[in-house]
Write a protein that holds these residues in place. Structure first.
Motif, PDB file in Angstrom:
ATOM      1  N   PHE A 125       1.165   4.103  -2.920  1.00 48.81           N
ATOM      2  CA  PHE A 125       0.829   5.498  -2.631  1.00 48.81           C
ATOM      3  C   PHE A 125       1.993   6.415  -2.956  1.00 48.81           C
ATOM      4  O   PHE A 125       1.781   7.532  -3.449  1.00 48.81           O
ATOM      5  CB  PHE A 125       0.393   5.676  -1.181  1.00 48.81           C
ATOM      6  CG  PHE A 125      -0.186   7.036  -0.929  1.00 48.81           C
ATOM      7  CD1 PHE A 125      -1.508   7.293  -1.254  1.00 48.81           C
ATOM      8  CD2 PHE A 125       0.589   8.053  -0.403  1.00 48.81           C
ATOM      9  CE1 PHE A 125      -2.043   8.553  -1.055  1.00 48.81           C
ATOM     10  CE2 PHE A 125       0.059   9.316  -0.198  1.00 48.81           C
ATOM     11  CZ  PHE A 125      -1.260   9.567  -0.526  1.00 48.81           C
ATOM     12  N   TYR A 136       0.838  -1.200   0.000  1.00 48.12           N
ATOM     13  CA  TYR A 136       0.000   0.000   0.000  1.00 48.12           C
ATOM     14  C   TYR A 136       0.872   1.249   0.000  1.00 48.12           C
ATOM     15  O   TYR A 136       0.623   2.193  -0.745  1.00 48.12           O
ATOM     16  CB  TYR A 136      -0.916  -0.022   1.226  1.00 48.12           C
ATOM     17  CG  TYR A 136      -2.019   1.013   1.179  1.00 48.12           C
ATOM     18  CD1 TYR A 136      -3.304   0.655   0.786  1.00 48.12           C
ATOM     19  CD2 TYR A 136      -1.787   2.332   1.532  1.00 48.12           C
ATOM     20  CE1 TYR A 136      -4.323   1.590   0.745  1.00 48.12           C
ATOM     21  CE2 TYR A 136      -2.800   3.276   1.497  1.00 48.12           C
ATOM     22  CZ  TYR A 136      -4.061   2.889   1.103  1.00 48.12           C
ATOM     23  OH  TYR A 136      -5.063   3.817   1.055  1.00 48.12           O
ATOM     24  N   THR A 137       1.906   1.272   0.827  1.00 50.10           N
ATOM     25  CA  THR A 137       2.774   2.432   0.935  1.00 50.10           C
ATOM     26  C   THR A 137       3.536   2.675  -0.356  1.00 50.10           C
ATOM     27  O   THR A 137       3.649   3.820  -0.816  1.00 50.10           O
ATOM     28  CB  THR A 137       3.750   2.263   2.114  1.00 50.10           C
ATOM     29  OG1 THR A 137       2.997   2.025   3.315  1.00 50.10           O
ATOM     30  CG2 THR A 137       4.614   3.484   2.303  1.00 50.10           C
ATOM     31  N   THR A 187      -4.371   6.287   6.108  1.00 48.57           N
ATOM     32  CA  THR A 187      -5.200   5.339   5.370  1.00 48.57           C
ATOM     33  C   THR A 187      -4.560   3.953   5.325  1.00 48.57           C
ATOM     34  O   THR A 187      -5.248   2.949   5.482  1.00 48.57           O
ATOM     35  CB  THR A 187      -5.442   5.848   3.937  1.00 48.57           C
ATOM     36  OG1 THR A 187      -5.987   7.166   4.008  1.00 48.57           O
ATOM     37  CG2 THR A 187      -6.402   4.954   3.184  1.00 48.57           C
ATOM     38  N   ALA A 188      -3.244   3.900   5.126  1.00 46.67           N
ATOM     39  CA  ALA A 188      -2.554   2.613   5.078  1.00 46.67           C
ATOM     40  C   ALA A 188      -2.660   1.879   6.410  1.00 46.67           C
ATOM     41  O   ALA A 188      -2.930   0.674   6.443  1.00 46.67           O
ATOM     42  CB  ALA A 188      -1.088   2.814   4.706  1.00 46.67           C
ATOM     43  N   GLY A 219      -2.086   9.466   3.380  1.00 49.00           N
ATOM     44  CA  GLY A 219      -1.763   8.120   2.888  1.00 49.00           C
ATOM     45  C   GLY A 219      -1.319   7.209   4.016  1.00 49.00           C
ATOM     46  O   GLY A 219      -1.695   6.035   4.057  1.00 49.00           O
ATOM     47  N   LEU A 267       1.827   9.535  -5.376  1.00 46.28           N
ATOM     48  CA  LEU A 267       2.231  10.858  -4.919  1.00 46.28           C
ATOM     49  C   LEU A 267       3.316  11.441  -5.821  1.00 46.28           C
ATOM     50  O   LEU A 267       3.289  12.630  -6.140  1.00 46.28           O
ATOM     51  CB  LEU A 267       2.716  10.783  -3.467  1.00 46.28           C
ATOM     52  CG  LEU A 267       3.075  12.088  -2.781  1.00 46.28           C
ATOM     53  CD1 LEU A 267       1.880  13.036  -2.764  1.00 46.28           C
ATOM     54  CD2 LEU A 267       3.545  11.822  -1.362  1.00 46.28           C
TER      55      LEU A 267
END
Length: 67
Positions: A11, A7-8, A46-47, A43, A15
């Motif tokens: 993102f 996920y990171t 959310t992650a 982010g 970005l």
């Protein structure tokens, strides 16, 4: 690889694309940096929210319906 890491990474790619587009449109670097910090914080929140595991309590593991 953990779902948080995936996920990171996704993102960060997203970005990076937004930063590149903002600079290509001629936005001042100061505003791009401010927006990037805000989006990075969102982010991260959310992650963590989407990938954290739920705590299992002893009562929920052995819970049986009362008949």
């Amino acid at each position: 690889m953990s779902s948080f890491a995936i996920y990171t990474i996704g993102f960060l790619i997203f970005l990076g694309g937004l930063i590149w587009a903002a600079l290509a449109f001629g936005l001042p670097g100061q505003w791009v940096a401010i927006g990037a910090v805000i989006l990075a914080g969102l982010g991260l929140i959310t992650a963590v929210t989407n990938t954290r595991s739920k705590d299992e309590t002893p009562t929920s593991e052995g819970e049986q319906s009362g008949s």
